[in-house]
Design a protein around this motif. Structure first.
Motif, PDB file in Angstrom:
ATOM      1  N   ALA A  35       0.814  -1.221   0.000  1.00 47.83           N
ATOM      2  CA  ALA A  35       0.000   0.000   0.000  1.00 47.83           C
ATOM      3  C   ALA A  35       0.843   1.264   0.000  1.00 47.83           C
ATOM      4  N   GLU A  37       4.758   3.252   1.813  1.00 45.32           N
ATOM      5  CA  GLU A  37       5.806   3.147   2.843  1.00 45.32           C
ATOM      6  C   GLU A  37       5.310   3.548   4.217  1.00 45.32           C
ATOM      7  N   ASP A  41      -0.119   6.244   4.060  1.00 46.15           N
ATOM      8  CA  ASP A  41      -0.394   5.594   2.756  1.00 46.15           C
ATOM      9  C   ASP A  41      -1.371   4.439   2.964  1.00 46.15           C
ATOM     10  N   ALA A  42      -1.089   3.635   3.996  1.00 46.88           N
ATOM     11  CA  ALA A  42      -1.923   2.446   4.233  1.00 46.88           C
ATOM     12  C   ALA A  42      -3.346   2.857   4.602  1.00 46.88           C
ATOM     13  N   TYR A 273       2.218  -2.527   4.444  1.00 45.88           N
ATOM     14  CA  TYR A 273       2.842  -1.228   4.192  1.00 45.88           C
ATOM     15  C   TYR A 273       4.163  -1.183   4.952  1.00 45.88           C
ATOM     16  N   TRP A 277       9.838  -4.415   2.702  1.00 49.55           N
ATOM     17  CA  TRP A 277       8.871  -5.161   1.899  1.00 49.55           C
ATOM     18  C   TRP A 277       9.471  -6.378   1.189  1.00 49.55           C
TER      19      TRP A 277
END
Ligand code: FDA
Length: 301
Positions: A35, A37, A41-42, A273, A277
């Motif tokens: 989603a 960083e 954002d998430a 997120y 990752w």
């Protein structure tokens, strides 16, 4: 199968991980499955999905932390996420190696307790992901302890493990909700079924046991045939749609996600997120090596 092993092997490669995670191209690699960083954002993704009637479980990416300080920082990041989703029907998903399991079971348990206390206050849940078979016993022991103390934990069981039928019977008898997935790690043949069709068959058997006897199970798969089998079985046995949910990963099989919601079933997406990752991403390539083609297209665009 060979490519699956290859990508899972690469998922442990530290230099490649460092290069990819710090690359200026990192967003191009991850855009499809991650989603963003930051927590903001998430949350943007979570709110957009809620508008489409899709619930979520947030994963702050990270696993196998290298110190208890890092584990405490992960716990704090999750506590913040938990307080920001408190008004939504969202949950969090954690990995115990991110909470310090490699260093101290006690410290790990304390970290999970902090999160479970928050989940209980917010009438939510902590979903405890299952990692490789080296962690299965310890993960289930901590999950059972947390479920006993807080009644807000969900266990994860992997259909590729030969032991899973017995684990599901035990979790059902303890009324602990289970997320059933196929399993994403490279396991030896002594502990896991190697052939995909055997794993798929075992998944269906375990899914039916959970639908019959489980406490609000989560059917976590993008396998269209299995999702269809779940619809039929639930209808045949008159299992109401509010007695279980489907779960899928963010960015995978959006067509099937929409179909599930349109039919009136509950769907929860696993929304990862963060900056760590790489291992998550490599497991997604291992599941479907054709994803490399999408990736290359993104890179050259
Ligand atoms: P399968 O791999 O057979 O795929 C069925 C179809 O789905 C494919 O034909 C393709 O169309 C699509 N698909 C699947 N993976 C894809 C991908 N990466 N990219 C594009 N399309 C794809 N594992 C684990 O070991 N521990 C855990 O805690 C969890 N947690 C978890 C939560 C949730 C919500 C989900 C959905 C999955 C997990 N997993 C997991 C991962 C799981 O074990 C498994 O690796 C993947 O879900 C892929 O298996 P499928 O059931 O989708 O079937």
């Amino acid at each position: 199968m060979i490519l699956r092993h290859f990508f899972l092997f690469l998922s442990h490669n530290r230099p490649l991980r460092h290069w990819m995670e710090t690359s200026p191209l990192s967003e191009k690699f991850t855009r499809r499955f991650v989603a963003g960083e930051t927590l903001d954002d998430a949350l943007g993704v979570v709110e957009a999905l809620e508008r489409e009637k899709i619930h979520t479980t947030l994963d702050h990416l990270g696993e196998n932390v290298t110190s208890l300080e890092e584990a405490a920082a992960s716990r704090d990041a999750y506590l913040e996420a938990q307080s920001r989703i408190a008004r939504l029907p969202a949950t969090v998903s954690i990995k115990l190696t991110q909470f310090g399991l490699d260093f101290s079971e006690d410290a790990c348990l304390q970290n999970v307790r902090a999160l479970a206390g928050g989940a209980r206050r917010h009438n939510s849940r902590v979903e405890i992901d299952m990692e490789s078979s080296a962690y299965t016993d310890r993960t289930l022991a901590i999950t059972e302890k947390i479920a006993g103390e807080f009644s807000c934990a969900r266990a994860v069981i992997q259909a590729y493990l030969k032991r899973s039928a017995a684990d599901i019977d035990r979790l059902n008898s303890l009324k602990i909700p289970v997320r059933l997935c196929k399993g994403a790690y490279d396991e030896p043949p002594e502990v896991a079924f190697a052939e995909k069709r055997v794993v798929d068959r075992n998944y269906v058997v375990l899914m039916k046991t959970l639908l019959d006897h489980g406490a609000y199970p989560a059917i976590a798969t993008h396998d269209e045939l299995i999702v269809g089998e779940a619809f039929c079985y639930a209808r045949e046995r008159k299992i109401a749609p509010d007695r279980f949910e489907f779960q899928m990963l963010y960015g995978i099989r959006r067509d099937l996600q929409k179909r599930i919601v349109d039919l009136g079933y509950t769907l929860r997406l696993y929304v990862p997120y963060g900056t760590a990752w790489y291992p998550y991403f490599m497991r997604r390539l291992a599941e479907r090596p054709a994803n490399v083609v999408f990736l290359m297209r993104n890179l050259f665009r």
